[in-house]
Every structure is written in C-alpha cells, then in structure tokens.
Enzyme design. Structure first.
Site, PDB file in Angstrom:
ATOM      1  CB  THR A  15      74.598  79.530  29.545  1.00 33.73           C
ATOM      2  OG1 THR A  15      74.916  78.608  29.655  1.00 33.73           O
ATOM      3  CG2 THR A  15      72.876  79.418  28.329  1.00 33.73           C
ATOM      4  CB  SER A  56      81.638  79.231  33.290  1.00 34.43           C
ATOM      5  OG  SER A  56      80.437  78.172  34.125  1.00 34.43           O
ATOM      6  CB  SER A  57      81.829  73.172  32.958  1.00 38.92           C
ATOM      7  OG  SER A  57      81.538  73.302  31.991  1.00 38.92           O
ATOM      8  CB  THR A  89      75.011  79.606  34.909  1.00 39.67           C
ATOM      9  OG1 THR A  89      75.082  79.034  34.198  1.00 39.67           O
ATOM     10  CG2 THR A  89      74.345  81.153  34.115  1.00 39.67           C
ATOM     11  CG  ASP A  90      78.099  74.929  34.205  1.00 42.77           C
ATOM     12  OD1 ASP A  90      76.720  75.059  34.591  1.00 42.77           O
ATOM     13  OD2 ASP A  90      78.775  74.301  33.913  1.00 42.77           O
TER      14      ASP A  90
END
Length: 307
Positions: A15, A56-57, A89-90
């Site tokens: 993000t 990152s997911s 952040t995921d």
C-alpha cells in the site's frame, strides 16, 4: 564530517507504494526513489534495492523467503548498519517472522509499510518509512531481531499481528515470546502447511482434507486458549503429520489446561503441539521453517512451547 550510518532499503510494493488508477483500483506503482522523496533523513545514508512491486496478499512462503534472503544479502556488506523492508501490511507479520528465523545477524531488519495509499489525503507511509530508517540506523536496535515500525510503534516481529484494517496504528505486539531459533534450510518452494479454522461444532473434516491435499503439517486456529471438541481431538489423534494448536484469540499466553474431551489438554494428549505464543499465521511460518530444516517432533515442540 562524522560517518553517517548506512541503511539498505529493500522494497517489495504494498500500500505504501500504491496509488489509485482510473479504474478505481489501487496498485503498487511508485518506485523506491519516489517513496524516498517524501521523507527526510539527512543523517543516514540510504541504499536502495528494488525487490518487487506486489500486493503482499499474493505472496507465497517462497516469495517471503526471497524477501528475507534479499535483506540477508544486504547484510553481507559489513558497512550496512541495518535494513528496512518496505512491505504490504496483509502479510507483514509472516514475512517479518520468516526474516527473524532466517537471518542470524545482530543488525536490525525493520519492516514497515502503510495503511493508506500514497495518494490518500493523509498518507501514513512517509512517517512509517522515516521511523523505520531511523530504527534501522539506531545502535540500540541491534540484537532485537526483526522489528516492525508502524504507526508510532516499534514492535518485535515474533507475536506481532495486524489488529486493524483501517487505522494508522495497525499493528500490535502479542504476548512477549521467548527467543526463537535461527534456522537453516534450503528452500520453502513447494512446501505446504495448512491452517484449519475451528468453530463451535467443528469436526475433523478440515484436518483430513489438509492431509489429503498433501500438507506436511497443520496449524489449528482453535478457540480460547487452544481448545476444540472431541471430534477434533480424534482427528488429531489419527493425523499423520505434525499438528500445532494456536488460537483465534489475538493476545495472551495459550495454556493447554482444559480437559473434558476436547480441550487443549486433550489435544496435547492426542499428539498436538501447543503454540504458547504465536498465532496461526506466524505459527504456520515457524512450522514450515522447522519442517524444511529437518526438525523432529521434540525440536518443534520446544520451539512452540518456549522451553
């Protein structure tokens, strides 16, 4: 002039590097240089390594291993005082823990990112990035293992978790965990460890299905302090792979004290290994790394129970 500390920046997208496109979707498109324009750290020399630009997911454990290895390679240079990993952040808590296990070096590896995109009216990325750089350059950060700098907090990677999807201080520290082992393994490519979520009335179908799909190990996202019911206990008893019990409760030490046929005590009696501190996502990372390193059951138990 005094020598300025050198910090290496490894960027992976997320993000913090994202802006909204004409279709309304946010994507990580900013370059590392564009990220650095938003911060001032005149007393630190920065080096940049662009490792990727993804959400990152979408990362696999092998991708996270690659990120940890990129950070480790930066530390091959003795002049580098620390590393900052810019990450989505995921799955930041998983990648940070993998770096903790993979990197045997006292110099800090600090993960950071953002909850709000770079084109948000009040972006949080610049402040997080600056804090991470300063933490990586600070001699006081040495020996603390992998860290997460986020929302004004500097947290140890082990036990950290994302507690909010829409607040700037999105991460929290879990219960203080004992030191985790530094592990050596060849590759996580192709390794499969599954998380099975438990709920009131759950049976052993998830455990059986994970094994049928080729899982080398299973982590249970159990209830309370790591509890289930008799049907789950029976599935654990017949499991052919290591089963680790964690909990959906985000904080607090997990103690396998309940019996009654399906409590944490019964799960341990049936062969499960109790994760005293790590929650399911990080427990999966640790179990996969231990299996890849060739650890036996007793070594796995000690790592999770904190002996």
């Amino acid at each position: 002039m005094p020598h300025r500390p050198i910090v290496s920046l490894v960027t992976t997208g997320g993000t913090i590097a994202s802006v909204r496109g004409e279709d309304g979707a946010s994507r990580p498109v900013l370059s590392p240089r564009e990220l650095l324009r938003a911060i001032e750290v005149d007393d630190v020399e920065l080096r940049v390594r662009e490792h990727g630009a993804v959400d990152s997911s979408s990362l696999s454990l092998a991708d996270m291993e690659g990120i940890a290895d990129a950070a480790r390679q930066e530390l091959w240079d003795p002049e580098v005082g620390g590393v900052v990993v810019v990450h989505g952040t995921d799955t930041m808590e998983e990648s940070a823990l993998l770096a903790e296990l993979r990197i045997d070096d006292a110099r800090p590896v600090v993960f950071t990112g953002a909850q709000f995109t770079a084109d948000h009216p009040d972006p949080d990325g610049p402040a997080n990035l600056r804090a991470a750089v300063l933490a990586a350059a600070d001699p006081a950060s040495r020996g603390r293992g992998a860290l997460i700098a986020f929302g004004g907090r500097l947290l140890p990677a082990a036990g950290a978790y994302k507690h909010s999807a829409d607040r700037a201080d999105g991460f929290r520290a879990g219960s203080p965990a004992p030191a985790l082992p530094r592990l050596a393994w060849d590759s996580l490519e192709g390794r499969r460890v599954d998380i099975v979520a438990l709920y009131p009335g759950a049976d052993g179908a998830g455990i059986d299905a994970a094994q049928a799909a080729g899982s080398e190990g299973i982590v249970l996202a159990a209830l309370g302090s790591g509890n289930a019911n008799p049907r789950v206990v029976e599935a654990v008893r017949r499991a052919r792979v290591p089963v680790v019990t964690s909990s959906r409760v985000p904080t607090g030490r997990l103690v396998p004290s309940y019996g009654g046929g399906g409590g944490g005590f019964d799960l341990v009696e049936a062969g499960a290994i109790h994760s005293s501190y790590l929650r399911p996502g990080q427990a999966r990372v640790l179990l996969t790394a231990l299996l890849a390193a060739g650890a036996g059951r007793e070594e796995i138990r000690r790592a999770f129970e904190g002996d």
